[in-house]
Structure formats: structure tokens, C-alpha cells
Design a protein around this motif. Structure first.
Motif, PDB file in Angstrom:
ATOM      1  N   PRO A 139      13.442  17.864 -13.070  1.00 33.15           N
ATOM      2  CA  PRO A 139      12.587  17.359 -14.149  1.00 33.15           C
ATOM      3  C   PRO A 139      12.358  18.379 -15.265  1.00 33.15           C
ATOM      4  CG  PRO A 139      11.303  17.737 -12.163  1.00 33.15           C
ATOM      5  CD  PRO A 139      12.733  17.929 -11.795  1.00 33.15           C
ATOM      6  N   ARG A 140      12.469  19.655 -14.962  1.00 35.29           N
ATOM      7  CA  ARG A 140      12.284  20.695 -15.983  1.00 35.29           C
ATOM      8  C   ARG A 140      13.403  20.662 -17.017  1.00 35.29           C
ATOM      9  NH1 ARG A 140      10.148  23.313 -19.470  1.00 35.29           N
ATOM     10  NH2 ARG A 140       9.782  25.518 -19.375  1.00 35.29           N
ATOM     11  N   LYS A 141      14.591  20.223 -16.628  1.00 32.35           N
ATOM     12  CA  LYS A 141      15.736  20.177 -17.535  1.00 32.35           C
ATOM     13  C   LYS A 141      15.855  18.851 -18.283  1.00 32.35           C
ATOM     14  CE  LYS A 141      18.563  23.527 -15.088  1.00 32.35           C
ATOM     15  NZ  LYS A 141      19.843  23.764 -14.419  1.00 32.35           N
ATOM     16  N   ALA A 142      15.008  17.904 -17.967  1.00 29.58           N
ATOM     17  CA  ALA A 142      15.094  16.587 -18.597  1.00 29.58           C
ATOM     18  C   ALA A 142      14.630  16.638 -20.050  1.00 29.58           C
ATOM     19  CB  ALA A 142      14.253  15.581 -17.830  1.00 29.58           C
ATOM     20  N   ASN A 143      15.312  15.882 -20.905  1.00 28.34           N
ATOM     21  CA  ASN A 143      14.858  15.740 -22.291  1.00 28.34           C
ATOM     22  C   ASN A 143      13.629  14.844 -22.350  1.00 28.34           C
ATOM     23  OD1 ASN A 143      16.894  17.335 -23.367  1.00 28.34           O
ATOM     24  ND2 ASN A 143      18.299  15.619 -23.483  1.00 28.34           N
ATOM     25  N   ALA A 144      13.558  13.896 -21.415  1.00 26.65           N
ATOM     26  CA  ALA A 144      12.419  12.975 -21.373  1.00 26.65           C
ATOM     27  C   ALA A 144      12.252  12.448 -19.961  1.00 26.65           C
ATOM     28  CB  ALA A 144      12.640  11.808 -22.328  1.00 26.65           C
ATOM     29  N   LEU A 145      11.016  12.314 -19.540  1.00 25.30           N
ATOM     30  CA  LEU A 145      10.667  11.640 -18.289  1.00 25.30           C
ATOM     31  C   LEU A 145       9.815  10.446 -18.692  1.00 25.30           C
ATOM     32  CD1 LEU A 145       9.515  14.667 -16.103  1.00 25.30           C
ATOM     33  CD2 LEU A 145      11.615  13.368 -15.851  1.00 25.30           C
ATOM     34  N   VAL A 146      10.203   9.270 -18.281  1.00 28.57           N
ATOM     35  CA  VAL A 146       9.459   8.070 -18.637  1.00 28.57           C
ATOM     36  C   VAL A 146       8.877   7.491 -17.358  1.00 28.57           C
ATOM     37  CG1 VAL A 146       9.574   5.782 -19.678  1.00 28.57           C
ATOM     38  CG2 VAL A 146      11.013   7.630 -20.562  1.00 28.57           C
ATOM     39  N   GLN A 147       7.572   7.329 -17.335  1.00 25.70           N
ATOM     40  CA  GLN A 147       6.914   6.778 -16.160  1.00 25.70           C
ATOM     41  C   GLN A 147       5.618   6.120 -16.568  1.00 25.70           C
ATOM     42  OE1 GLN A 147       6.777  10.461 -13.987  1.00 25.70           O
ATOM     43  NE2 GLN A 147       4.629  10.730 -14.423  1.00 25.70           N
ATOM     44  N   LYS A 148       5.251   5.102 -15.841  1.00 24.24           N
ATOM     45  CA  LYS A 148       3.974   4.430 -16.083  1.00 24.24           C
ATOM     46  C   LYS A 148       3.094   4.738 -14.892  1.00 24.24           C
ATOM     47  CE  LYS A 148       1.787   0.044 -16.890  1.00 24.24           C
ATOM     48  NZ  LYS A 148       1.289  -0.270 -18.167  1.00 24.24           N
ATOM     49  N   ASN A 149       1.958   5.328 -15.187  1.00 21.46           N
ATOM     50  CA  ASN A 149       1.065   5.756 -14.126  1.00 21.46           C
ATOM     51  C   ASN A 149      -0.370   5.455 -14.500  1.00 21.46           C
ATOM     52  OD1 ASN A 149       1.057   7.165 -11.577  1.00 21.46           O
ATOM     53  ND2 ASN A 149       2.752   8.343 -12.435  1.00 21.46           N
ATOM     54  N   PHE A 150      -1.118   4.913 -13.584  1.00 19.97           N
ATOM     55  CA  PHE A 150      -2.534   4.658 -13.809  1.00 19.97           C
ATOM     56  C   PHE A 150      -3.329   5.955 -13.694  1.00 19.97           C
ATOM     57  CE2 PHE A 150      -6.738   2.935 -12.445  1.00 19.97           C
ATOM     58  CZ  PHE A 150      -6.992   2.190 -13.575  1.00 19.97           C
ATOM     59  N   PHE A 151      -2.861   6.848 -12.851  1.00 21.94           N
ATOM     60  CA  PHE A 151      -3.568   8.105 -12.609  1.00 21.94           C
ATOM     61  C   PHE A 151      -3.036   9.201 -13.516  1.00 21.94           C
ATOM     62  CE2 PHE A 151      -3.704   5.663  -8.695  1.00 21.94           C
ATOM     63  CZ  PHE A 151      -5.068   5.546  -8.558  1.00 21.94           C
ATOM     64  N   HIS A 152      -3.878  10.157 -13.763  1.00 21.57           N
ATOM     65  CA  HIS A 152      -3.525  11.251 -14.654  1.00 21.57           C
ATOM     66  C   HIS A 152      -2.530  12.176 -13.960  1.00 21.57           C
ATOM     67  CE1 HIS A 152      -3.718  13.709 -18.036  1.00 21.57           C
ATOM     68  NE2 HIS A 152      -4.964  14.100 -18.002  1.00 21.57           N
ATOM     69  N   TYR A 153      -1.318  12.214 -14.469  1.00 21.31           N
ATOM     70  CA  TYR A 153      -0.226  12.965 -13.853  1.00 21.31           C
ATOM     71  C   TYR A 153      -0.039  14.358 -14.458  1.00 21.31           C
ATOM     72  CZ  TYR A 153       2.103  11.823 -18.158  1.00 21.31           C
ATOM     73  OH  TYR A 153       2.397  11.712 -19.474  1.00 21.31           O
ATOM     74  N   ARG A 154      -0.607  14.625 -15.608  1.00 26.91           N
ATOM     75  CA  ARG A 154      -0.271  15.839 -16.344  1.00 26.91           C
ATOM     76  C   ARG A 154      -0.523  17.124 -15.561  1.00 26.91           C
ATOM     77  NH1 ARG A 154      -2.250  14.675 -22.505  1.00 26.91           N
ATOM     78  NH2 ARG A 154      -0.959  12.837 -22.824  1.00 26.91           N
ATOM     79  N   ILE A 155      -1.525  17.152 -14.700  1.00 28.30           N
ATOM     80  CA  ILE A 155      -1.797  18.370 -13.934  1.00 28.30           C
ATOM     81  C   ILE A 155      -0.591  18.747 -13.065  1.00 28.30           C
ATOM     82  CG2 ILE A 155      -2.918  17.195 -12.009  1.00 28.30           C
ATOM     83  CD1 ILE A 155      -4.843  19.631 -11.898  1.00 28.30           C
ATOM     84  N   PHE A 156       0.121  17.751 -12.556  1.00 24.25           N
ATOM     85  CA  PHE A 156       1.283  18.027 -11.708  1.00 24.25           C
ATOM     86  C   PHE A 156       2.489  18.479 -12.523  1.00 24.25           C
ATOM     87  CE2 PHE A 156      -1.149  14.823  -9.293  1.00 24.25           C
ATOM     88  CZ  PHE A 156      -1.459  15.608  -8.198  1.00 24.25           C
ATOM     89  N   TYR A 157       2.506  18.155 -13.806  1.00 24.15           N
ATOM     90  CA  TYR A 157       3.636  18.488 -14.672  1.00 24.15           C
ATOM     91  C   TYR A 157       3.335  19.657 -15.600  1.00 24.15           C
ATOM     92  CZ  TYR A 157       6.189  14.379 -13.158  1.00 24.15           C
ATOM     93  OH  TYR A 157       6.880  13.456 -12.402  1.00 24.15           O
ATOM     94  N   ALA A 158       2.251  20.372 -15.377  1.00 26.98           N
ATOM     95  CA  ALA A 158       1.843  21.457 -16.273  1.00 26.98           C
ATOM     96  C   ALA A 158       2.937  22.520 -16.433  1.00 26.98           C
ATOM     97  CB  ALA A 158       0.554  22.097 -15.778  1.00 26.98           C
ATOM     98  N   LEU A 159       3.661  22.819 -15.378  1.00 28.95           N
ATOM     99  CA  LEU A 159       4.719  23.831 -15.454  1.00 28.95           C
ATOM    100  C   LEU A 159       6.092  23.219 -15.697  1.00 28.95           C
ATOM    101  CD1 LEU A 159       3.564  26.114 -12.504  1.00 28.95           C
ATOM    102  CD2 LEU A 159       3.135  26.400 -14.955  1.00 28.95           C
ATOM    103  N   THR A 160       6.150  21.901 -15.763  1.00 25.00           N
ATOM    104  CA  THR A 160       7.429  21.210 -15.892  1.00 25.00           C
ATOM    105  C   THR A 160       7.678  20.726 -17.315  1.00 25.00           C
ATOM    106  OG1 THR A 160       7.238  20.474 -13.620  1.00 25.00           O
ATOM    107  CG2 THR A 160       8.806  19.298 -14.987  1.00 25.00           C
ATOM    108  N   SER A 161       6.687  20.117 -17.914  1.00 22.09           N
ATOM    109  CA  SER A 161       6.861  19.596 -19.265  1.00 22.09           C
ATOM    110  C   SER A 161       5.640  19.938 -20.106  1.00 22.09           C
ATOM    111  CB  SER A 161       7.071  18.082 -19.225  1.00 22.09           C
ATOM    112  OG  SER A 161       5.964  17.444 -18.645  1.00 22.09           O
TER     113      SER A 161
END
Length: 107
Positions: free
Chosen positions: A39-61
């Protein structure tokens, strides 16, 4: 087979798409890693989530674009549904005691 039933990853050139039999939970980067993607190398990650996901992706995107759509995970549904009694944010509730008494006595 995964926790989300039958899962397939489709690769079409530089685009990879994950399709799952049951609703997936891509809230954590390990979802993508389990499919052999970084996921770190992705140009874009597209996902629909009701819960706040950003904390898990702080070091990724580092850039996130919020997309609002209707459906079961829409916060608009929470704001507009009929609860059968006064409920914030539909009604400006100045004191919690009266609505709480209505809720308790309705049970």
C-alpha cells in the motif's frame, strides 16, 4: 479463501483490484499486504469505510480525499433517519434529561 470469503486480485496493467465475496475490512494496510500488494507504493487506495481509517495509514499514505456517498455507511443517514423521538442533530436539544426520560420510559 480469506476472512472475507472468496477473494480475487485482478491485475490490469498498473491497476490492481481486489474483489471479495463478503464485505472486506480494508481499514488496515495489512488487508492489501495479504493480497501481495504494497500500500505504501500505491498511487491511490480507494476504499469505503464507516470507521476512521487514517490512524492505521499514518505511515502509509499522507494524502486523503474524503468521498461522501449514500448507503449503509453514510453519516447522512444517521442525521436524517426517523428515531421516533427528539434526537440531535435533527432537534436542538437544550437539556438531556427530558429526552432521556422519554427513552427510559419507552423501554
Amino acid at each position: 479463501m480469506t476472512d472475507f470469503g472468496r477473494t480475487i486480485r485482478l491485475d490490469a496493467g498498473g491497476v490492481q483490484v481486489a474483489m471479495t465475496e463478503r464485505p472486506p475490512l480494508p481499514i488496515h494496510p495489512k488487508f492489501w499486504k495479504s493480497l501481495g500488494l504494497n500500500p505504501r507504493k500505491a498511487n491511490a487506495l480507494v476504499q469505503k469505510n464507516f470507521f476512521h481509517y487514517r490512524i492505521f495509514y499514518a505511515l502509509t499514505s499522507f494524502r486523503h480525499v474524503a468521498i461522501v456517498s449514500s448507503g449503509a455507511t453514510s453519516l447522512e443517514a444517521v442525521k436524517t433517519r426517523d428515531y421516533g423521538r427528539p434526537m440531535h442533530p435533527q432537534v436542538d436539544i437544550e437539556d438531556w434529561r427530558h429526552p432521556d426520560n422519554l427513552r427510559v420510559h419507552a423501554a
